[in-house]
Design a protein around this motif. Structure first.
Motif, PDB file in Angstrom:
ATOM      1  N   ALA A 392      -4.025   6.067  -2.033  1.00 38.81           N
ATOM      2  CA  ALA A 392      -4.097   4.856  -1.216  1.00 38.81           C
ATOM      3  C   ALA A 392      -5.554   4.509  -0.940  1.00 38.81           C
ATOM      4  CB  ALA A 392      -3.358   5.078   0.102  1.00 38.81           C
ATOM      5  N   GLY A 393      -5.948   3.298  -1.315  1.00 33.71           N
ATOM      6  CA  GLY A 393      -7.304   2.805  -1.032  1.00 33.71           C
ATOM      7  C   GLY A 393      -7.300   1.956   0.237  1.00 33.71           C
ATOM      8  N   LEU A 394      -8.457   1.399   0.557  1.00 32.11           N
ATOM      9  CA  LEU A 394      -8.599   0.619   1.787  1.00 32.11           C
ATOM     10  C   LEU A 394      -7.598  -0.541   1.847  1.00 32.11           C
ATOM     11  CD1 LEU A 394     -10.333   0.292   4.386  1.00 32.11           C
ATOM     12  CD2 LEU A 394     -11.731  -1.316   3.086  1.00 32.11           C
ATOM     13  N   GLU A 395      -7.505  -1.299   0.748  1.00 30.49           N
ATOM     14  CA  GLU A 395      -6.600  -2.455   0.739  1.00 30.49           C
ATOM     15  C   GLU A 395      -5.148  -2.020   0.890  1.00 30.49           C
ATOM     16  OE1 GLU A 395      -7.457  -5.594   1.017  1.00 30.49           O
ATOM     17  OE2 GLU A 395      -9.543  -4.898   1.043  1.00 30.49           O
ATOM     18  N   ASP A 396      -4.806  -0.878   0.269  1.00 25.87           N
ATOM     19  CA  ASP A 396      -3.432  -0.359   0.390  1.00 25.87           C
ATOM     20  C   ASP A 396      -3.109  -0.055   1.845  1.00 25.87           C
ATOM     21  OD1 ASP A 396      -2.999  -0.293  -2.425  1.00 25.87           O
ATOM     22  OD2 ASP A 396      -4.134   1.585  -2.521  1.00 25.87           O
ATOM     23  N   LEU A 397      -4.070   0.574   2.533  1.00 22.38           N
ATOM     24  CA  LEU A 397      -3.816   0.970   3.927  1.00 22.38           C
ATOM     25  C   LEU A 397      -3.689  -0.258   4.826  1.00 22.38           C
ATOM     26  CD1 LEU A 397      -6.233   4.033   4.086  1.00 22.38           C
ATOM     27  CD2 LEU A 397      -3.744   4.095   4.011  1.00 22.38           C
ATOM     28  N   ILE A 398      -4.501  -1.276   4.547  1.00 22.54           N
ATOM     29  CA  ILE A 398      -4.366  -2.528   5.313  1.00 22.54           C
ATOM     30  C   ILE A 398      -2.984  -3.126   5.060  1.00 22.54           C
ATOM     31  CG2 ILE A 398      -5.247  -4.894   5.597  1.00 22.54           C
ATOM     32  CD1 ILE A 398      -8.054  -3.789   4.901  1.00 22.54           C
ATOM     33  N   ALA A 399      -2.549  -3.086   3.799  1.00 21.62           N
ATOM     34  CA  ALA A 399      -1.223  -3.625   3.451  1.00 21.62           C
ATOM     35  C   ALA A 399      -0.113  -2.832   4.146  1.00 21.62           C
ATOM     36  CB  ALA A 399      -1.037  -3.600   1.940  1.00 21.62           C
ATOM     37  N   ILE A 400      -0.288  -1.512   4.255  1.00 22.85           N
ATOM     38  CA  ILE A 400       0.709  -0.679   4.942  1.00 22.85           C
ATOM     39  C   ILE A 400       0.781  -1.081   6.427  1.00 22.85           C
ATOM     40  CG2 ILE A 400       1.206   1.682   5.739  1.00 22.85           C
ATOM     41  CD1 ILE A 400       0.133   2.673   3.007  1.00 22.85           C
ATOM     42  N   TYR A 401      -0.395  -1.278   7.049  1.00 21.66           N
ATOM     43  CA  TYR A 401      -0.396  -1.717   8.461  1.00 21.66           C
ATOM     44  C   TYR A 401       0.315  -3.065   8.593  1.00 21.66           C
ATOM     45  CZ  TYR A 401      -3.592   1.902  10.262  1.00 21.66           C
ATOM     46  OH  TYR A 401      -4.141   3.086  10.673  1.00 21.66           O
ATOM     47  N   ARG A 402       0.057  -3.986   7.624  1.00 19.36           N
ATOM     48  CA  ARG A 402       0.708  -5.312   7.687  1.00 19.36           C
ATOM     49  C   ARG A 402       2.215  -5.174   7.570  1.00 19.36           C
ATOM     50  NH1 ARG A 402      -3.666  -8.114   4.450  1.00 19.36           N
ATOM     51  NH2 ARG A 402      -5.111  -8.672   6.108  1.00 19.36           N
ATOM     52  N   LEU A 403       2.639  -4.278   6.677  1.00 20.67           N
ATOM     53  CA  LEU A 403       4.074  -4.083   6.474  1.00 20.67           C
ATOM     54  C   LEU A 403       4.726  -3.539   7.754  1.00 20.67           C
ATOM     55  CD1 LEU A 403       6.324  -4.253   4.358  1.00 20.67           C
ATOM     56  CD2 LEU A 403       5.730  -1.962   3.608  1.00 20.67           C
ATOM     57  N   ALA A 404       3.981  -2.696   8.470  1.00 23.39           N
ATOM     58  CA  ALA A 404       4.519  -2.111   9.707  1.00 23.39           C
ATOM     59  C   ALA A 404       4.392  -3.073  10.895  1.00 23.39           C
ATOM     60  CB  ALA A 404       3.790  -0.803  10.024  1.00 23.39           C
ATOM     61  N   PHE A 405       3.699  -4.185  10.670  1.00 24.03           N
ATOM     62  CA  PHE A 405       3.440  -5.139  11.756  1.00 24.03           C
ATOM     63  C   PHE A 405       4.729  -5.878  12.152  1.00 24.03           C
ATOM     64  CE2 PHE A 405       1.874  -9.269  13.442  1.00 24.03           C
ATOM     65  CZ  PHE A 405       1.171  -8.789  14.532  1.00 24.03           C
TER      66      PHE A 405
END
Ligand SMILES: [Fe+2]
Length: 405
Positions: A392-405
Motif C-alpha cells: 500500500a502506497g500513500l495514494e492507496d492509504l488515502i483511498a482506504i480512508y475515503r472508503l471508510a469515510f
C-alpha cells in the motif's frame, strides 16, 4: 461439489504449507509462563518467586486502583515475600511523559521486576519502563524494530481487558505528544516473562469498552491470519480466535456477567496476541493508529471503522484467506467463488461491528477528508504496514480512508 471441496482443501493446504515448501526460517516467541483462568492472578506470587526478584513495581491506572482490581495481585506478591510499589498514573493512549514519570517514580527504590496490570495502556507503559530502566537514552531512541540491546527487568503482564493481547506481544505503543504520533516500539525483548489472563478482572467492563476491545481482537486475528508472514502456528491461533470472537463477543457485550463468554474472549485475545506478535498486523492497524490519534477515539473503535475498507483493499491478493475468514465467522461458503466468499467475510465483519454497537464510518466520529493526506503519510511509516498482504502506497492509504469515510 466434492471436486470443488477438494479443490478448496488443496488450496488451503498449499497456502498453509508454503513455509515448508520454501524452507522458510522463522522464530515464534511467547512468554515463558502463561497463567489462564478465573482466579489465575492468585498464582502470580509463586511464579514471580521463581524469578528470584524481591521488589515489584506495579504499573496501572487509577480506574484499576479505585475499583481495587489490583488487590489480588498485591496480596499474591506480598504473600510470596515480594515488596510492592504502585504507580497508577497511566492514562489511555499513554504518552512519553507518563513513561518518564514512571521511571523517576521507580528510580532509587531498588525495583527488580515490573508488573503491568490493566488494558493495553498500562501494559505498554510497564514494558517501556522495564526496558528503559536498563537501557540508555530516551524512549524516542527505540522507536522501530529490534533496537533494545540490554536485558530489560523481568516483566509480568496482567490483562484486565480482552483486547490488546499486549500481555503476550512484542510491541509497545507510546504517543509522542510533540508530533501527535503513536510510536511503535517492537522488540522480542518486550514479550513479558509471565502473562496472566484472568477473566474475573474483565467482569466490570462496560459494554462499549467490551465491544471496542473485542473488535480489536478480531482485527488482530484477521490481520495475523492474512499477514504476508503468516505461518501454520499463527494461522491456527488466529483462525480459532476469529471463531471465538464471532460467537462470544455479542454475548459478552449483551451481558457483561456472562463469564463463559468473557472467559472465551480472554482466550481469543491471548491467541490473537500470540499470532500477531509473531507475524505482524497490517494496514488496518496502520490506518487505525492515526485515526485514533487524530480524532481521539479508542483503538478498537478506530480499528472497527477501518477493517472493512482494509479487507476490501487486501481482498485482491488474498481471497483464498478471506474465504477461510468467512468460514471461521460461520458464513456458508460452499459453492462460492473465492471472490464471493471474500465479500461474505467483509459483510460478516460489518454485521458484527454493527451488532455490538460500534460506529462504522469516519464520518460518524466527526472526521474530515482534509485530514486524510497527513494521516496517510504517518500510516505509511507505521511498522504494522510491513506485514500487510498487499503493498500500500500513500495514494492507496488515502483511498482506504475515503472508503471508510
Ligand atoms: Fe490492536
Amino acid at each position: 461439489m466434492t471436486e470443488q471441496i477438494d479443490e478448496i482443501a488443496n488450496l488451503i493446504t498449499n497456502r498453509v504449507l508454503d513455509e515448508v515448501k520454501v524452507g522458510r526460517f522463522y522464530k515464534f516467541i511467547m512468554p515463558n509462563v502463561v497463567l489462564v483462568g478465573e482466579g489465575a492472578t492468585i498464582k502470580l506470587g509463586s511464579e514471580v518467586q521463581k524469578l528470584k526478584t524481591k521488589h515489584a513495581l506495579i504499573v496501572t491506572d487509577r480506574g484499576i486502583t479505585k475499583l481495587g482490581l489490583h488487590g489480588t495481585t498485591v496480596n499474591s506478591l506480598k504473600q510470596a515475600g515480594i515488596e510492592v510499589e504502585i504507580f497508577d498514573a497511566v492514562k489511555p493512549d499513554p504518552d512519553t511523559e507518563v513513561v518518564a514519570e514512571g521511571i523517576s517514580f521507580a528510580k532509587g527504590k531498588g525495583i527488580d521486576i515490573v508488573v503491568g496490570l490493566g488494558g493495553g495502556s498500562p501494559l505498554d507503559v510497564a514494558k517501556a519502563i522495564a526496558f528503559l530502566l536498563t537501557n540508555p537514552g530516551s524512549i524516542h531512541d527505540y522507536e522501530g524494530i529490534d533496537l533494545i540491546h540490554n536485558h530489560r527487568l523481568p516483566l509480568v503482564a496482567i490483562a484486565t481487558t480482552s483486547g490488546t493481547g499486549s500481555e503476550v506481544t512484542s510491541n509497545a505503543v507510546i504517543t509522542d505528544p510533540k508530533r501527535n504520533k503513536k510510536m511503535i516500539i517492537s522488540s522480542s525483548a518486550l514479550v513479558p516473562d509471565i502473562a496472566v489472563v484472568d477473566p474475573r478482572l474483565t467482569r466490570g467492563i462496560p459494554p462499549k469498552v467490551t465491544a471496542a476491545t473485542g473488535i480489536d481482537v478480531l482485527v488482530h486475528a484477521i490481520e495475523a491470519f492474512i499477514s504476508k508472514n503468516s505461518i501454520t502456528i499463527s494461522s491456527a491461533l488466529a483462525h480459532r480466535s476469529i471463531m471465538m470472537v464471532t460467537e462470544n463477543l455479542p454475548l459478552a457485550v449483551g451481558n457483561g456477567e456472562d463469564m463463559d463468554a468473557r472467559h472465551r474472549m480472554a482466550i481469543a485475545s491471548l491467541m490473537a496476541g500470540m499470532a500477531f506478535s509473531n507475524v505482524g498486523l497490517g494496514a488496518c492497524h496502520a490506518t487505525a493508529h492515526q485515526l485514533g490519534t487524530t480524532y481521539k477515539i479508542p483503538h478498537g473503535v478506530a480499528n472497527g471503522i477501518m477493517l472493512p475498507a482494509v479487507m476490501t483493499f487486501n481482498s485482491l491478493v488474498c481471497r483464498d484467506r478471506l474465504r477461510e475468514v468467512a468460514s471461521a465467522m460461520g458464513e456458508p461458503v460452499e459453492g462460492l467463488t473465492d471472490r464471493e466468499a471474500s465479500l461474505k467475510a467483509i459483510a460478516a465483519v460489518k454485521t458484527l461491528i454493527q451488532e455490538v454497537g460500534l460506529p462504522s464510518s469516519i464520518r460518524e466520529v466527526g472526521g474530515s477528508e482534509a485530514d486524510f493526506p497527513q494521516m496517510a503519510q504517518y500510516a505509511l511509516q507505521d511498522p504494522t504496514l510491513l506485514s500487510n498482504p498487499r503493498q500500500a502506497g500513500l495514494e492507496d492509504l488515502i483511498a482506504i480512508y475515503r472508503l471508510a469515510f
